[in-house]
Design an enzyme around this catalytic site. Structure first.
Site, short mmCIF file in Angstrom:
data_model
loop_
_atom_site.label_atom_id
_atom_site.label_comp_id
_atom_site.label_asym_id
_atom_site.label_seq_id
_atom_site.Cartn_x
_atom_site.Cartn_y
_atom_site.Cartn_z
N LYS A 50 0.86 -1.19 0.00
CA LYS A 50 0.00 0.00 0.00
C LYS A 50 0.89 1.24 0.00
O LYS A 50 1.94 1.26 0.65
CB LYS A 50 -0.91 -0.03 1.24
CG LYS A 50 -1.94 1.10 1.29
CD LYS A 50 -2.91 0.91 2.46
CE LYS A 50 -3.90 2.06 2.57
NZ LYS A 50 -4.87 1.88 3.65
N SER A 124 -9.83 2.29 2.60
CA SER A 124 -8.91 3.05 1.78
C SER A 124 -7.90 2.21 1.00
O SER A 124 -7.29 2.72 0.05
CB SER A 124 -8.15 4.05 2.67
OG SER A 124 -7.27 3.39 3.55
N SER A 148 -10.03 -0.10 6.66
CA SER A 148 -9.45 0.02 5.32
C SER A 148 -8.97 -1.27 4.69
O SER A 148 -8.62 -1.29 3.52
CB SER A 148 -8.28 0.98 5.34
OG SER A 148 -8.78 2.28 5.25
#
Ligand code: GLN
Length: 449
Positions: A50, A124, A148
């Site tokens: 990420k 997210s 997330s």
């Protein structure tokens, strides 16, 4: 046999990595899963990271304009451990700016759902979930503050695991809210996650909040449903979920309905604490040290910082304003201190329920939404979508989201929460479920034939 070990042990055909990278680049043009993809892929199992987790020598922006051009000089501990164990770095995945969001739309180029590009990928960690859903052999290193990992995993039909707070070192993670952030893992099966969790967990001298404990797998064969969480959600989600609960009962679990005090306070408590911490963490982006530089040193002091900080997106600005407000001296006792007390009460109540069994709920209160529809939601409507994912995140409890059915071509997912340190029980539960469930994916990039 675990699919990671199998992949690591087998010989790849000539040109395997090049073909994978070119197919991935093509898919990425439509799906926006990656902010950048490596030029050279080594032989090990590919892993993505990420974009709020530092990889040495690779631009790391947390999908924020303010960090454009920031190239870390070090690897996050989680990344280093993957490399040390034979995994190959594949690229940085797209996300909501700094982790602020539940649908991936707070990124300049939102990731798209691989099942249908007009649908949201969740957030997210939107790119991490899309990458996992399109790559046959791959694991994603992601991060969750309030959901997330669960939310995008649910919408993209993959397994998303958020461990106990402190299980995986946060060294090298670009902080959103330090008391809430957890690095976690996404994959196409719980057994792959279990293998990677074994590598990543454990103490780290560089993160004083990292834990040195043995992770358990204790199962009381009881499932707790929190009544307030299952009411007032999308009717289809509710009825499909209850059908799934019947199947779990058929696997020998006792189902218990419970009502939980204070559960309605989880969202406000979370957003007060998360924004207070985010607003202090974002204070360091001044245009001097990291990324985006304001080169105009001739303007006055106020203008210099205003220009630099205008690079933040709308949601980041909202959180700076609200976060600064809730912790300001005149109102701190009304908001921030109350939120901390509620967080402690919520943990007490959740622990009571977890002493009886695992907590199960749908992962999201709605079906996979269209991108255009989530763009119309107000900030408050957005925050309410985290109703299932916030309680375990706020209390640092391990939880896992996994698909249990497909309706109209889209996945439906459930989330299981276990007690602190009982992380392997969550993974074992999903492994048990996977014996009677077949995943469906639209892409299988990198499949070995
Ligand atoms: N949707 C939540 C938020 O915006 C959770 C995000 C996250 O876990 N990073 O804060």
């Amino acid at each position: 046999m675990n699919s990671i070990k199998e992949f690591m042990a087998c010989d790849k055909p000539d040109g395997y990595a090049e073909k994978l990278l070119s197919e991935l680049r093509k898919a990425n043009e439509r799906l926006n899963a990656f902010n950048n993809i490596t030029e050279h892929l080594a032989d090990g199992m590919p892993f993505s990271v990420k974009d709020n987790i530092c990889v040495k020598g690779v631009e790391t922006t947390a999908s924020s304009k303010i960090l454009k051009g920031y190239i870390p000089a070090f690897n996050a501990t989680a990344v280093q451990r993957m490399l040390d164990n034979g995994f190959s770095f594949l690229g940085k995945t797209n996300m909501d700016e700094f982790g602020f969001g539940s649908f991936g739309i707070n990124s300049e180029n939102p990731a798209r759902n691989p099942f249908d590009e007009s649908y949201a990928a969740g957030g997210s960690s939107s790119g991490a979930a899309v990458a996992t859903s399109i790559l046959k052999h791959h694991v994603a290193i992601a991060e969750s503050t309030g959901g997330s990992i669960s939310a995008p995993a649910a919408f993209c039909g993959v397994v998303g695991f958020t461990p106990t707070y402190g299980a995986i070192s946060r060294y090298g993670l670009i902080d959103y809210a330090n008391s809430l952030d957890k690095i976690g893992i996404m994959a196409r099966s719980a057994s792959d996650i279990k293998y990677v969790f074994g590598i990543l967990n454990g103490p780290d001298a560089k993160d004083t909040t990292s834990l040195d404990i043995k992770y358990k797998s204790e199962n009381k064969k009881s499932i707790i449903l929190i009544d307030q969480l299952i009411k007032n959600i999308d009717k289809d989600v509710e009825s499909n979920f209850m059908g799934f609960v019947d199947r779990i009962e058929g696997m020998g679990y006792v189902i218990k309905h419970r009502s939980m005090p204070f559960i309605d306070k989880a969202i406000p408590s979370y957003y007060i604490i998360a924004m207070a911490e985010a607003s202090t963490n974002l204070a360091k982006y001044t245009g001097f040290k990291y990324g985006f530089k304001n080169e105009d040193f001739t303007s006055n002091y106020n203008k210099f910082f205003t220009d630099a900080r205008s690079a933040f997106g709308t949601e980041a600005k909202r959180r700076i304003v609200l976060g600064t407000f809730v912790r300001s001296a005149s109102v701190k006792d009304r908001y921030y201190s109350q939120a901390l007390k509620l967080r402690a009460l919520l943990l007490q109540e959740l622990n009571k329920l977890l002493s009886e069994g695992f907590i199960l709920s749908p992962t999201m209160p709605i079906k996979v939404p269209k991108l255009e529809d989530v763009k119309k939601l107000s900030a408050l409507e957005n925050y309410k979508m985290d109703v299932m994912t916030i309680p375990p995140n706020l209390c640092g409890l391990p939880h896992i989201s996994f698909p249990y059915a497909y309706k109209n071509g889209m996945p439906l997912a459930a989330q299981l929460t276990t007690s602190h340190g009982n992380d392997n029980a969550a993974l074992d539960f999903v492994q048990e479920w996977e014996r009677s469930f077949k995943y469906k994916f639209k892409y299988n990039i990198g499949e070995l034939r």
